[in-house]
Design a protein around this motif. Structure first.
Motif, PDB file in Angstrom:
ATOM      1  N   SER A 151       0.835  -1.197   0.000  1.00 25.35           N
ATOM      2  CA  SER A 151       0.000   0.000   0.000  1.00 25.35           C
ATOM      3  C   SER A 151       0.870   1.247   0.000  1.00 25.35           C
ATOM      4  O   SER A 151       1.967   1.260   0.575  1.00 25.35           O
ATOM      5  N   ALA A 152       0.347   2.296  -0.660  1.00 23.63           N
ATOM      6  CA  ALA A 152       0.962   3.615  -0.571  1.00 23.63           C
ATOM      7  C   ALA A 152       0.393   4.369   0.613  1.00 23.63           C
ATOM      8  O   ALA A 152       1.093   5.118   1.288  1.00 23.63           O
ATOM      9  N   ASP A 153      -0.904   4.170   0.864  1.00 24.82           N
ATOM     10  CA  ASP A 153      -1.598   4.757   2.006  1.00 24.82           C
ATOM     11  C   ASP A 153      -2.855   3.929   2.234  1.00 24.82           C
ATOM     12  O   ASP A 153      -3.111   2.946   1.526  1.00 24.82           O
ATOM     13  N   SER A 203      -5.029   3.193  -0.773  1.00 28.87           N
ATOM     14  CA  SER A 203      -4.386   2.670  -1.969  1.00 28.87           C
ATOM     15  C   SER A 203      -3.638   1.388  -1.627  1.00 28.87           C
ATOM     16  O   SER A 203      -2.412   1.363  -1.571  1.00 28.87           O
ATOM     17  N   HIS A 256      -7.728  -4.483  -5.409  1.00 28.93           N
ATOM     18  CA  HIS A 256      -7.518  -3.117  -4.945  1.00 28.93           C
ATOM     19  C   HIS A 256      -8.493  -2.854  -3.810  1.00 28.93           C
ATOM     20  O   HIS A 256      -9.696  -3.116  -3.944  1.00 28.93           O
ATOM     21  N   ASP A 271       5.048   4.885  -5.181  1.00 30.58           N
ATOM     22  CA  ASP A 271       3.971   5.735  -4.705  1.00 30.58           C
ATOM     23  C   ASP A 271       2.691   5.228  -5.362  1.00 30.58           C
ATOM     24  O   ASP A 271       2.713   4.233  -6.098  1.00 30.58           O
ATOM     25  N   ARG A 272       1.572   5.890  -5.120  1.00 34.01           N
ATOM     26  CA  ARG A 272       0.295   5.364  -5.595  1.00 34.01           C
ATOM     27  C   ARG A 272       0.166   5.404  -7.112  1.00 34.01           C
ATOM     28  O   ARG A 272      -0.742   4.782  -7.673  1.00 34.01           O
TER      29      ARG A 272
END
Length: 575
Positions: free
Chosen positions: A90-92, A95, A107, A132-133
């Protein structure tokens, strides 16, 4: 005088019964409730883990299973697939991505639900990693590497068809992938990948970096490869067990996990084994953050650490046997060295000096017990410590019986029966090569063993002899009140009763396997598949559901009640 002799005979008879099979009162009410007192969540194997913070952790594995940590425990997050989850990143929190077999990409949306992304491939996807995302990659079989961008997932040119197992990087100039036969790939050359020289042909299953110039890849037979300053070299490993994942949460700090529950810690060049508590199940994934780490693997095993100490958060391994002495805590043992000890009403993990599967436990008291298991394992407790004893057989030992006279018998694979003479274990001739699955006796000169293809043996203190029974089914358990009241259970619902001269067959309560039998008062209890228990009142069977669909494998008398243990580290109390 005759009455005195009769009483004395009864006392002598009861004194010869194995203390771990304490005879319950002959008059006792039937048990009516069977409650699960502890259990894991699943016995599925986990292959992926991600832990961006101590408050957010995910593990994924077989049958599309994803568990998330939160609210003080782990819970299932439903997914739209039954394919095996192989990677999570995950990026955050909004996401989160997961890879799976069959070309499945998932997802996680902002509302916490998982949806499918179109991958454009049917290849097995093995890992996912992002910078990153907006820059995310997935790797897989047949040399598959996909990149996620504004238009979705697209394939990238890769030299060769090798399986790509792991990927890591802080930017596109450091992005590195590893795989089959020691393959090392680096991105990105004209939008594709290029092979770089590898110091090994061992399969590499994972790669990570510390953000300070060091990268580590791990793989088959304990292989550890260190990359720094553009050079890759194999470094010494403290284990020959295959390593499946590696993680770093800062400069010079790496953690690797693998088979046999091995957890390694090192700076990339120098490594050491880290002690753990709980089942030593094969570990397949490791992730972490500044606050904590999570490792996951076979049989629903999840370990977490704090302050460098690893403890089980979940375990779904199999418990094969349970022992309840009259003077101390009950102990249940199982696969991968898993063991629980009951303190009051709470079951806590018990550390034992082995990582092999343990199948049987017995003893006359809480301070004198024997545990037997795989690879000829015999563990003896002397009231202070557990220590391993030498065994003349190095295969699977399945069951142990201990008499009050400090004589013991162990049975196992290939018709093995080992007798304790007070100082050593000696093999006894059983004249069978069939797997012997359980042993029990009323005295040293009256021991019974049961096993495959209807095998029933009786020991007279000197030799074993075969006893004819009206079945060829696999027999799983033998237990009784006296030499004239003995019970045997096995496959296809088999229940046999010995009255001192012959065996008779009871009606089968189920067509499934029965694994254990005990009696309390006038009621006979058997357990088996689907978390089921059955009670025979002398005329008919009554069925009970434990509340969990796990196979129950063993029973022990617990005061005027019962304890049952089985799959998914389940312990059931009957009262």
């Amino acid at each position: 005088m005759r009455r005195a002799l009769a009483v004395l005979s009864l006392l002598l008879l009861s004194g010869c019964l194995a203390p771990d099979d304490t005879i319950a009162p002959l008059s006792a009410p039937a048990l009516t409730t069977f409650n699960v007192v502890r259990s894991g969540v699943t016995n599925a194997t986990f292959l992926a883990a991600w832990a961006p913070s101590s408050a957010q952790m995910w593990v994924g594995g077989q049958s599309g299973l994803i568990l998330a940590a939160g609210n003080g425990g782990w819970h299932v997050e439903p997914t739209p697939t039954v394919e095996t989850i192989t990677g999570i990143w995950s990026a955050d929190s909004s996401s989160v991505y997961a890879t799976a077999s069959g070309g499945v990409l998932l997802h996680r949306t902002t509302d916490g639900s998982w949806v499918r992304d179109s991958s454009g491939t049917t290849a097995t996807l093995l890992d996912v990693w992002g910078i990153d995302r907006d820059r995310i990659w997935a790797t897989g079989s047949s040399g598959t590497i996909l990149r996620h961008g504004a238009t979705g997932w697209t394939p990238m040119p890769v030299p060769g068809p090798a399986e790509i197992w792991g990927i890591w990087g802080t930017d596109e100039n450091t992005l590195t992938a590893v795989g089959q036969n020691g393959v090392l790939l680096q991105c990105c050359d004209a939008g594709g990948w290029r092979l770089i020289p590898s110091p090994t042909t061992a399969g590499l299953f994972a790669i990570t970096g510390d953000g300070a110039g060091r990268m580590v890849a791990v793989g088959a037979s304990g292989t550890i490869v260190l990359g720094e300053l553009g050079r890759w070299r194999v470094v010494p490993s403290p284990t020959a067990f295959t390593l499946f994942d590696v993680w770093s949460d800062g400069p010079g700090h790496f953690i690797a996990v693998g088979d046999g529950g091995r957890i390694l810690s090192g700076d990339g060049a120098t490594w050491s084994l880290v002690p753990t508590i709980g089942a030593h199940e094969n570990l397949r994934a490791i992730a972490g953050n500044a606050g904590a780490h999570v490792a996951a693997g076979w049989f629903g095993t999840i370990l977490t650490d704090s302050g460098g100490s690893w403890h089980p958060a979940l375990d779904g391994a199999i418990l094969y046997d349970v022992h309840v002495p009259g003077d101390g805590p009950a102990i249940a043992v199982g696969s991968g060295g898993l063991a629980f000890e009951r303190e009051g009403e709470v079951w806590r993990n018990l550390a034992l000096p082995t990582s092999v599967s343990l199948y049987g436990i017995a003893g006359p008291s809480a301070t004198a017990r024997l545990i037997v298991g795989d690879s000829g394992t015999i563990l003896r407790y002397d009231g202070v410590t557990w220590h391993r004893e030498s065994s003349p057989f190095h295969g699977l030992l399945r069951s142990v019986w201990w008499s009050v006279a400090n004589r013991s018998m162990i049975v196992g694979d290939s018709g093995t029966a080992l007798a304790w003479n007070g100082s050593t274990w000696q093999a006894t001739a059983t004249h069978t090569s069939n797997f012997l699955r359980h042993v029990w006796g009323t005295a040293w000169n009256d021991i019974w063993a049961v096993g495959d293809t209807g095998t029933v043996l009786r020991y007279d203190g000197d030799r074993w002899s075969a006893v004819s029974v009206p079945t060829q089914h696999q027999l799983r358990d033998v237990w009784g009140r006296s030499p004239r009241d003995l019970w045997i259970v096995g496959e296809a619902g088999t229940v046999l009763h010995w009255d001192g001269s012959r065996f008779t067959t009871l009606p089968a309560p189920t067509d499934q396997a029965l694994r254990a039998v005990r009696a309390i008062g006038s009621s006979l209890y058997v357990v088996g598949a689907g978390g089921m228990m059955w009670r025979w009142d002398g005329a008919q069977w009554t069925s009970y559901q434990s509340g969990i669909p796990a196979l129950l494998l063993s029973l022990a008398l617990d005061g005027d009640g019962l304890l049952a243990v089985g799959e998914v580290a389940t312990i059931v109390a009957g009262r």
